[in-house]
Write a protein that holds these residues in place. Structure first.
Motif, short mmCIF file in Angstrom:
data_model
loop_
_atom_site.label_atom_id
_atom_site.label_comp_id
_atom_site.label_asym_id
_atom_site.label_seq_id
_atom_site.Cartn_x
_atom_site.Cartn_y
_atom_site.Cartn_z
N GLU A 26 0.91 -1.21 -0.15
CA GLU A 26 0.04 0.00 -0.07
C GLU A 26 0.71 1.13 0.12
O GLU A 26 0.62 2.23 -0.77
CB GLU A 26 -0.75 0.07 1.18
CG GLU A 26 -2.08 -1.13 1.21
CD GLU A 26 -2.73 -1.21 2.36
OE1 GLU A 26 -2.47 -0.34 3.61
OE2 GLU A 26 -3.67 -2.31 2.51
N LEU A 27 1.87 1.31 0.80
CA LEU A 27 2.97 2.27 0.99
C LEU A 27 3.42 2.50 -0.56
O LEU A 27 3.42 3.69 -0.85
CB LEU A 27 4.00 2.06 1.96
CG LEU A 27 5.25 3.24 1.72
CD1 LEU A 27 4.59 4.54 2.20
CD2 LEU A 27 6.15 2.67 2.84
N ALA A 28 3.92 1.39 -1.09
CA ALA A 28 4.57 1.67 -2.54
C ALA A 28 3.59 2.18 -3.33
O ALA A 28 3.79 3.22 -4.28
CB ALA A 28 4.95 0.48 -3.14
N THR A 29 2.32 1.93 -3.43
CA THR A 29 1.25 2.54 -4.34
C THR A 29 1.13 3.98 -4.06
O THR A 29 0.93 4.73 -5.00
CB THR A 29 -0.12 1.34 -4.30
OG1 THR A 29 0.03 0.42 -4.55
CG2 THR A 29 -1.27 2.11 -4.96
N GLU A 30 0.82 4.29 -2.73
CA GLU A 30 0.91 5.79 -2.69
C GLU A 30 2.18 6.61 -3.05
O GLU A 30 1.80 7.56 -3.47
CB GLU A 30 0.83 5.97 -0.90
CG GLU A 30 -0.52 5.32 -0.50
CD GLU A 30 -0.78 5.40 1.31
OE1 GLU A 30 0.30 5.98 1.76
OE2 GLU A 30 -1.73 4.91 1.74
N LEU A 31 3.26 5.89 -2.70
CA LEU A 31 4.45 6.80 -3.04
C LEU A 31 4.22 7.02 -4.69
O LEU A 31 4.51 7.82 -5.14
CB LEU A 31 5.50 6.08 -2.68
CG LEU A 31 6.04 6.00 -1.40
CD1 LEU A 31 7.19 5.19 -1.20
CD2 LEU A 31 6.40 7.49 -0.94
#
Length: 324
Positions: A26-31
């Motif tokens: 999820e963090l990677a997608t947000e970044l």
């Protein structure tokens, strides 16, 4: 913005602990989504930079001027609420201008260390090949060991620490080749290329007024990024995958003057771990290795045959070496 759990270290200090692998995805997608608000038409390159950061690596961006190399680095740094510093590499830049220097304090009558811009969480080295090799080499210890030695004293760099460097590819008479040892310390070397007409039209629409980088906000913080990197480091790499990477590296050594070093094999596995994590997996597949190899291996290879470039050697290795 996601908050990371923390765990205790001896001495009572608090440090972020690993988070769930789905949270890393999820963090990677947000970044990636946040950076895409600024950088149009380079989704694959953005993903590669994010995986490099999560995999504890450094990135070298090489291309013609004006395609967004520096802006990509700035957008990544802005997306994480951490310290960002920039080094504009020039022919007269000295190593101490990068690492820092001891300055005599007239009041205390003692020397005090003034840290250089390398003491940042995300360090942008702009046009790194405009500085002479001696200055470029100031980053060798920092990139490999996360520390700087100045005047006989070693100082740790902040965690996380990532170098995103850009390289001018159009003025060979006004630049210096990067030392091979320094190239080997970059996990990935990427080229952005020109955007397609549709993407360029979208880019123009976004930037004719205020540039979107001016209003970009962070989507995570330093502690969460550290925790995510800890999670990536725990992604399983089974023996068959490790042996596959070893065979790939060995194949490049057989077909090039200088093949991929063991450091390159480690970089590939770390990139593959990050690739698996952003897919929500806690284990590496050969597909992860095959996706990352074309940007992790080529800049570590030297050939003597003009008709065989490094990219071709890596592509041939991926076709020739079986997955067992």
């Amino acid at each position: 913005m996601t908050d990371a759990n923390s765990q205790s270290r001896p001495g009572g200090n608090r440090t972020p602990g690993p988070i769930d692998v789905t949270a890393v995805a999820e963090l990677a997608t947000e970044l990636e989504s946040n950076v895409a608000d600024v950088i149009v038409g380079h989704g694959e390159a953005i993903e590669h930079v994010v995986t490099a950061i999560l995999g504890r690596g450094h990135v070298l961006l090489e291309d013609v001027p004006g395609v967004g190399k520096t802006m990509l680095a700035r957008a990544i740094a802005t997306s994480v609420d951490c310290t960002f510093s920039r080094v504009q590499f020039t022919p007269d830049l000295l190593p101490a201008d990068v690492t820092g220097v001891n300055v005599f304090n007239q009041q205390t009558r003692e020397f005090e260390f003034q840290p250089g811009p390398v003491f940042g969480n995300v360090v942008l080295g702009d046009e790194i090949n405009r500085a002479p090799p001696k200055t470029q080499s100031a980053l060798l210890e920092a990139m490999e060991e996360g520390q700087v030695t100045a005047d006989g004293e070693t100082r740790d760099l902040p965690e996380p620490f990532t170098v995103i460097a850009t390289q001018n590819a159009t003025e060979p008479n006004r630049t210096y080749d990067l030392p091979f040892a320094e190239l080997d310390r970059f996990m990935k070397k990427l080229e952005l290329g020109y955007p397609d007409p549709e993407a360029e039209a979208e880019l123009l629409g976004r930037t004719v007024g205020h540039h979107p980088i001016d209003s970009l906000e962070s989507v995570t913080d330093r502690k969460t990024l550290i925790a995510a990197r800890e999670t990536v480091a725990t992604v399983r790499v089974e023996r068959p995958v490790r042996e596959y990477v070893t065979r790939l590296a060995g194949d490049t050594r057989e077909h090039a003057h200088i093949g991929v070093s063991p450091r390159g094999s480690i970089a590939l596995l770390r990139a593959a771990q990050a690739r698996a994590a952003i897919a929500g997996r806690d284990y590496v597949l050969p597909d992860d290795v095959q996706t990352e190899a074309p940007v992790v291996f080529p800049h570590r290879i030297r050939t003597t045959d003009r008709d065989r470039d490094a990219e071709t050697i890596v592509a041939n290795a991926l076709e020739r070496v079986p997955v067992e």
